[in-house]
Design an enzyme around this catalytic site. Sequence first.
Site, PDB file in Angstrom:
ATOM      1  N   GLY A  61       3.385  -4.726  14.625  1.00 25.73           N
ATOM      2  CA  GLY A  61       1.926  -4.619  14.448  1.00 25.73           C
ATOM      3  C   GLY A  61       1.277  -5.928  14.852  1.00 25.73           C
ATOM      4  N   MET A 112      -3.874  -2.836   3.555  1.00 27.96           N
ATOM      5  CA  MET A 112      -2.521  -2.742   4.121  1.00 27.96           C
ATOM      6  C   MET A 112      -1.560  -3.660   3.366  1.00 27.96           C
ATOM      7  SD  MET A 112      -2.899  -2.430   8.222  1.00 27.96           S
ATOM      8  CE  MET A 112      -3.128  -0.829   9.004  1.00 27.96           C
ATOM      9  N   GLY A 113      -0.366  -3.845   3.931  1.00 33.09           N
ATOM     10  CA  GLY A 113       0.610  -4.745   3.321  1.00 33.09           C
ATOM     11  C   GLY A 113       2.003  -4.160   3.253  1.00 33.09           C
ATOM     12  N   ARG A 114       2.117  -2.900   3.645  1.00 35.26           N
ATOM     13  CA  ARG A 114       3.388  -2.183   3.616  1.00 35.26           C
ATOM     14  C   ARG A 114       4.019  -2.249   2.221  1.00 35.26           C
ATOM     15  NH1 ARG A 114       7.333  -3.148   8.571  1.00 35.26           N
ATOM     16  NH2 ARG A 114       6.111  -1.715   9.810  1.00 35.26           N
ATOM     17  N   ASP A 121       1.001  -8.988   6.544  1.00 33.27           N
ATOM     18  CA  ASP A 121       1.571  -8.618   5.238  1.00 33.27           C
ATOM     19  C   ASP A 121       2.099  -9.821   4.443  1.00 33.27           C
ATOM     20  OD1 ASP A 121       1.102  -6.085   6.217  1.00 33.27           O
ATOM     21  OD2 ASP A 121       3.189  -5.694   6.739  1.00 33.27           O
ATOM     22  N   ARG A 158     -14.922   6.856  -5.198  1.00 32.07           N
ATOM     23  CA  ARG A 158     -14.846   7.027  -3.730  1.00 32.07           C
ATOM     24  C   ARG A 158     -13.954   5.947  -3.129  1.00 32.07           C
ATOM     25  NH1 ARG A 158     -19.913   9.808  -2.666  1.00 32.07           N
ATOM     26  NH2 ARG A 158     -19.796   9.316  -0.462  1.00 32.07           N
ATOM     27  N   GLU A 168      -1.601  -0.138   0.190  1.00 34.35           N
ATOM     28  CA  GLU A 168      -1.184   1.163   0.744  1.00 34.35           C
ATOM     29  C   GLU A 168       0.191   1.605   0.231  1.00 34.35           C
ATOM     30  OE1 GLU A 168      -0.862   0.677   5.016  1.00 34.35           O
ATOM     31  OE2 GLU A 168       0.616  -0.915   4.813  1.00 34.35           O
TER      32      GLU A 168
END
Length: 341
Positions: A10, A169-171, A127, A265, A221
């Site tokens: 990525g 993100m961040g896996r 990450d 939301r 995530e």
Amino acid sequence: MRIGVLTGGGDCPGLNAVIRAVVRKGVSVYGHEFVGFRDGWRGPLEGDTMPLDIQAVRGILPRGGTILGSSRTNPIKIQGGVDRIKENLVATGVDALIAIGGEDTLGVAKQLYDRSVNVVGVPKTIDNDLSGTDYTFGFDTAVNIAMEAIDRLHTTAESHHRALICEVMGRHAGWIALHAGMAGGANVILIPEKPFDIDRVCEYVESRFRTRYSPIIVVAEGAHPIEGQMELQAGELDAFGHVRLGGIGEVLAKEIEKRTGKEARTTVLGHIQRGGTPTAYDRVLATRFGLQAIDAAHEGDYGKMVALRGTEIVRVGLDEATAELKTVPPSRYSEAEVFFG
Ligand code: F6P
């Protein structure tokens, strides 16, 4: 010397700053020549190159992405992949490779080094999950983007008395969520390292509403509930066997609405965290990594990854760098928990 450079996995802000530093010092101080390999490991696998000289790196310091392109190609999974890379390095006259990447790209670099390829690694990833280095470049930029988003979510959440969830993100590591959540004053931060209790999350949401403020929940995530609490769907796998993550924010919003009766939301920041110009911190870190990487290649100090330790740039073995993921320790999470609810 003729040195090949590639960027894999990525992308992240700061890749171009590394490439620029490697080429600028390599040409002007050492008189080396460079070859750019396109799209990560696909480049050396297929012999796909591009010119990489001082002219090619002019003006790229502030540019996000990578002028070399990137991919998640895994040559180890391709029959004869390593031999093809070795043949193409000989064919292009490349003596050494500088591989700029995260866990996967550097894992391949390590395996190639074990099979006599001259390789130096540079750690990149938003990450920040690579062992052996205190920080990777790209992380600071991603955190700042997420923090700014959280700041904005606070004001609109309060106008509408809603719970707003920000998925980052961040896996499998919660670094982005932890830092962005702390910097943005989130009321709950959920990270993969600690399965969350949905009852507890809802208590935090309700207690925040009682103060007449609106809750902001930052969820990584890769975060997941305590087993059996909520149903989650499994995602697809990439060439390195990693599951494609995303969607926990939406699941969480539905559950919070169902349990608390409050509107919830979700905003998914996604690739916005990876795009655009790097922060000053990331530009400097990436530049210093690039300078150290070309020094290592020039000295023939292969099988190493450049790393940040405190304020110093050092070299560590690729094996140490790729042995295990650097995840958020419980003590760091406890610091953030003080501000929950
Ligand atoms: O490793 C960087 C990263 O952005 C992760 O945080 C995320 O899970 C993954 O890459 C997304 O990958 P892709 O861009 O291939 O969807």
